[in-house]
Design an enzyme around this catalytic site. Structure first.
Site, PDB file in Angstrom:
ATOM      1  N   ASP A  15       0.830  -1.209   0.000  1.00  0.00           N
ATOM      2  CA  ASP A  15       0.000   0.000   0.000  1.00  0.00           C
ATOM      3  C   ASP A  15       0.864   1.259   0.000  1.00  0.00           C
ATOM      4  O   ASP A  15       1.958   1.274   0.559  1.00  0.00           O
ATOM      5  CB  ASP A  15      -0.908  -0.024   1.246  1.00  0.00           C
ATOM      6  CG  ASP A  15      -2.045   0.976   1.140  1.00  0.00           C
ATOM      7  OD1 ASP A  15      -2.327   1.455   0.016  1.00  0.00           O
ATOM      8  OD2 ASP A  15      -2.655   1.285   2.176  1.00  0.00           O
ATOM      9  N   GLU A  62     -12.039  -5.126  -4.974  1.00  0.00           N
ATOM     10  CA  GLU A  62     -12.675  -3.811  -4.807  1.00  0.00           C
ATOM     11  C   GLU A  62     -11.967  -2.723  -5.631  1.00  0.00           C
ATOM     12  O   GLU A  62     -12.504  -1.626  -5.809  1.00  0.00           O
ATOM     13  CB  GLU A  62     -12.668  -3.421  -3.313  1.00  0.00           C
ATOM     14  CG  GLU A  62     -13.604  -4.254  -2.430  1.00  0.00           C
ATOM     15  CD  GLU A  62     -13.110  -5.675  -2.137  1.00  0.00           C
ATOM     16  OE1 GLU A  62     -11.869  -5.889  -2.124  1.00  0.00           O
ATOM     17  OE2 GLU A  62     -13.951  -6.580  -1.944  1.00  0.00           O
ATOM     18  N   ASN A  63     -10.772  -3.012  -6.122  1.00  0.00           N
ATOM     19  CA  ASN A  63     -10.003  -1.987  -6.841  1.00  0.00           C
ATOM     20  C   ASN A  63     -10.609  -1.568  -8.191  1.00  0.00           C
ATOM     21  O   ASN A  63     -10.252  -0.534  -8.747  1.00  0.00           O
ATOM     22  CB  ASN A  63      -8.541  -2.433  -7.077  1.00  0.00           C
ATOM     23  CG  ASN A  63      -7.661  -2.333  -5.848  1.00  0.00           C
ATOM     24  OD1 ASN A  63      -6.658  -3.027  -5.728  1.00  0.00           O
ATOM     25  ND2 ASN A  63      -8.015  -1.459  -4.915  1.00  0.00           N
ATOM     26  N   ARG A 176       2.097  -5.068   6.007  1.00  0.00           N
ATOM     27  CA  ARG A 176       1.354  -4.035   5.273  1.00  0.00           C
ATOM     28  C   ARG A 176       2.151  -2.750   5.305  1.00  0.00           C
ATOM     29  O   ARG A 176       2.477  -2.233   6.379  1.00  0.00           O
ATOM     30  CB  ARG A 176      -0.035  -3.799   5.867  1.00  0.00           C
ATOM     31  CG  ARG A 176      -0.779  -2.731   5.040  1.00  0.00           C
ATOM     32  CD  ARG A 176      -2.217  -2.528   5.432  1.00  0.00           C
ATOM     33  NE  ARG A 176      -2.833  -1.606   4.485  1.00  0.00           N
ATOM     34  CZ  ARG A 176      -4.073  -1.688   4.041  1.00  0.00           C
ATOM     35  NH1 ARG A 176      -4.855  -2.628   4.462  1.00  0.00           N
ATOM     36  NH2 ARG A 176      -4.541  -0.805   3.167  1.00  0.00           N
TER      37      ARG A 176
END
Ligand code: FPP
Length: 231
Positions: A15, A62-63, A176
């Site tokens: 991310d 969801e992208n 992450r």
């Protein structure tokens, strides 16, 4: 570092590409380009450190809701990546898996992915598992539907066997980047006992040294899997 403490399976939520680019006055797509260059660097480094399996979240289910230009750029970068996979990655004995619903991808991208997976079938040293149009909840519901259709019993084990990750199992460590403290629908079932590592470093800046910091942090943890000791 103690080789026993190197996580066998590392998964990364990459991310921060958009913010990395915006902070430099550039389009978000520029951040994705830098981010995809970083994939090569971290894949090589992780395998050189003794990681057996690396899972990467490249595009979530969801992208698709992002602006079309951004989605197109991500698809273009994935095409480039899988085109060169055979030359660059395969030579290091890396077997490719791609997890996610691939029906929605263009036939061209699907063909590249299918061909890379097939050509790397014999590779044994490492596994690279890339999530594309992937969602953890979608994966779990598809697995349960499959078991129901096959009239199989629903158990924690049978569900695990019906997931994309059945051939190589759960991640020991989930990293992450980019500062958010959530899993965003990534490997929800598999994350039950994964160690989690969050860093504010944005994905394009997450270099070999940052990766080593995550590994070294993991090596200091005591994993008990719900018991009172890790024995
Ligand atoms: C999150 O950053 C990143 C993504 C949605 C895509 C990750 C894709 C790549 C690293 C490149 C392509 C991958 C491969 C395997 C070649 P973000 O856009 O959500 O960043 P932000 O949180 O700063 O907006």
């Amino acid at each position: 570092m103690d080789a026993k403490k190197i996580p066998a399976h590392v998964a990364i939520i990459m991310d921060g590409n958009g913010r990395w680019a915006t902070a430099r006055g550039k389009e978000r797509s520029f951040g994705h380009k830098k981010g995809s260059e970083n994939v090569d660097r971290i894949v090589s480094h992780a395998f050189s450190r003794g990681v057996k399996t690396l899972s990467l979240y490249a595009f979530s289910a969801e992208n698709w809701a992002r602006p079309k230009a951004e989605v197109d750029e991500l698809m273009r970068l994935l095409k480039i990546y899988f085109k060169k996979f055979i030359k660059k990655v395969l030579k290091n004995d890396v077997r490719l898996y791609v997890m996610g619903d691939l029906e929605k991808l263009t036939p061209e991208l699907r063909k590249l992915i299918d061909s890379d997976m097939k050509k790397s079938e014999h590779c044994k040293e490492h596994i690279l598992n890339v999530g594309i149009n992937y969602g953890g909840r979608q994966e779990i519901s598809a697995a349960v539907n499959k078991l129901v259709a096959e009239r199989k019993e629903i158990t924690p084990e049978s569900i695990a066997e019906a997931l994309y990750t059945a051939p190589f199992g759960d991640p020991d460590l989930i990293i992450r980047t980019g500062g958010e403290l959530r899993l965003s629908n990534f490997m929800l079932y598999q994350a039950a006992y994964s160690e989690l590592y969050f860093t504010d470093v944005l994905w394009p800046d997450f270099d070999e040294n940052e990766f080593d910091k995550a590994i070294s942090n993991f090596s200091e943890r005591q994993r008990r899997f719900g018991k009172i000791s890790d024995k």
